[in-house]
Design a protein around this motif. Structure first.
Motif, short mmCIF file in Angstrom:
data_model
loop_
_atom_site.label_atom_id
_atom_site.label_comp_id
_atom_site.label_asym_id
_atom_site.label_seq_id
_atom_site.Cartn_x
_atom_site.Cartn_y
_atom_site.Cartn_z
N TYR A 73 0.83 -1.21 0.00
CA TYR A 73 0.00 0.00 0.00
C TYR A 73 0.85 1.24 0.00
O TYR A 73 1.93 1.28 0.57
N ARG A 74 0.29 2.29 -0.59
CA ARG A 74 0.97 3.58 -0.61
C ARG A 74 -0.08 4.66 -0.86
O ARG A 74 -1.06 4.44 -1.57
N ARG A 75 0.14 5.81 -0.26
CA ARG A 75 -0.75 6.93 -0.53
C ARG A 75 -0.12 7.74 -1.64
O ARG A 75 0.98 8.27 -1.50
N CYS A 76 -0.82 7.85 -2.77
CA CYS A 76 -0.25 8.48 -3.94
C CYS A 76 -0.62 9.94 -4.03
O CYS A 76 -1.71 10.34 -3.66
N GLU A 77 0.33 10.71 -4.60
CA GLU A 77 0.06 12.12 -4.79
C GLU A 77 -1.08 12.32 -5.78
O GLU A 77 -1.81 13.30 -5.70
N ALA A 78 -1.22 11.40 -6.70
CA ALA A 78 -2.28 11.52 -7.70
C ALA A 78 -3.65 11.22 -7.09
O ALA A 78 -4.67 11.39 -7.76
N GLY A 79 -3.67 10.78 -5.84
CA GLY A 79 -4.94 10.49 -5.19
C GLY A 79 -5.72 9.42 -5.91
O GLY A 79 -5.14 8.44 -6.35
N ASP A 80 -7.03 9.62 -6.06
CA ASP A 80 -7.81 8.58 -6.72
C ASP A 80 -7.96 8.83 -8.22
O ASP A 80 -8.75 8.20 -8.90
N GLU A 81 -7.19 9.78 -8.73
CA GLU A 81 -7.17 9.99 -10.17
C GLU A 81 -6.48 8.80 -10.83
O GLU A 81 -5.53 8.25 -10.29
N HIS A 82 -6.93 8.44 -11.99
CA HIS A 82 -6.34 7.30 -12.69
C HIS A 82 -4.87 7.55 -13.01
O HIS A 82 -4.52 8.58 -13.56
N HIS A 83 -4.03 6.62 -12.63
CA HIS A 83 -2.62 6.75 -12.97
C HIS A 83 -1.94 5.39 -12.92
O HIS A 83 -2.54 4.41 -12.50
N ASP A 98 2.46 8.75 -16.19
CA ASP A 98 1.31 9.13 -16.98
C ASP A 98 1.63 8.76 -18.43
O ASP A 98 2.65 9.16 -18.95
N VAL A 99 0.78 7.95 -19.03
CA VAL A 99 1.02 7.53 -20.42
C VAL A 99 -0.22 7.85 -21.24
O VAL A 99 -1.04 6.98 -21.49
N PRO A 100 -0.38 9.11 -21.66
CA PRO A 100 -1.62 9.55 -22.31
C PRO A 100 -2.00 8.69 -23.52
O PRO A 100 -3.16 8.34 -23.70
N ASP A 101 -1.03 8.34 -24.36
CA ASP A 101 -1.32 7.55 -25.55
C ASP A 101 -1.86 6.18 -25.20
O ASP A 101 -2.66 5.61 -25.92
N PHE A 102 -1.40 5.67 -24.07
CA PHE A 102 -1.82 4.34 -23.67
C PHE A 102 -3.32 4.29 -23.39
O PHE A 102 -3.99 3.30 -23.74
#
Ligand SMILES: [Zn+2]
Ligand SMILES: [Zn+2]
Ligand SMILES: [Zn+2]
Length: 136
Positions: A73-83, A98-102
């Motif tokens: 487990y880890r608390r991410c800076e991106a929070g619950d945003e998809h990443h 972040d891989v926008p094309d993916f």
């Protein structure tokens, strides 16, 4: 139907969240329990397990499963945003990537098979710079 957390549970949850905020690495429930004990918290290991599970379910913390089946487990800076994650297999260090094309590729590929409401998990693991140095 979910029952409201009791005040005691809320306090323990807050203690766990603040421990998670101090370190950015992926760690097991056992390891987070050790961190809490060092901060003289009295939260039990079973409580840490349950709290981390429910925090992961609500998206407040990220959970990944290692090759050996352990959940970290880890608390991410991106929070619950998809990443996505780039994670060190050895020490648990992680980068948010972040891989926008993916995103577009995955949705399109699924659509060619007639799928919609696409969801996915992508995780890249390796050895971080520090760990790679240590093995040489
Ligand atoms: Zn993350
Ligand atoms: Zn590492
Ligand atoms: Zn994605």
């Amino acid at each position: 139907m979910t029952s409201k957390p009791k005040p005691r549970q809320t306090r323990q949850r807050a203690e766990i969240l603040s421990a998670l905020a101090t370190a950015g690495d992926f760690r097991s429930a056992q390891q987070w329990h050790d961190v809490l004990r060092h901060e003289s918290s009295t939260v039990g290991l079973a409580t840490v397990y349950r709290a981390l599970q429910s925090l992961a379910e609500s998206g407040e913390v990220d959970a990944v499963v290692t090759d050996s089946g352990e959940t970290l487990y880890r608390r991410c800076e991106a929070g619950d945003e998809h990443h996505h994650h780039l994670r060190c297999r050895r020490c648990g260090a992680a980068e948010e990537i972040d891989v926008p094309d993916f995103e577009a590729w995955a949705t399109q590929l699924a659509a060619t098979h007639g799928y919609s409401s696409i969801d996915h998990t992508v995780e890249i693991t390796g050895l971080c710079g520090e760990c790679a140095k240590a093995t040489n």
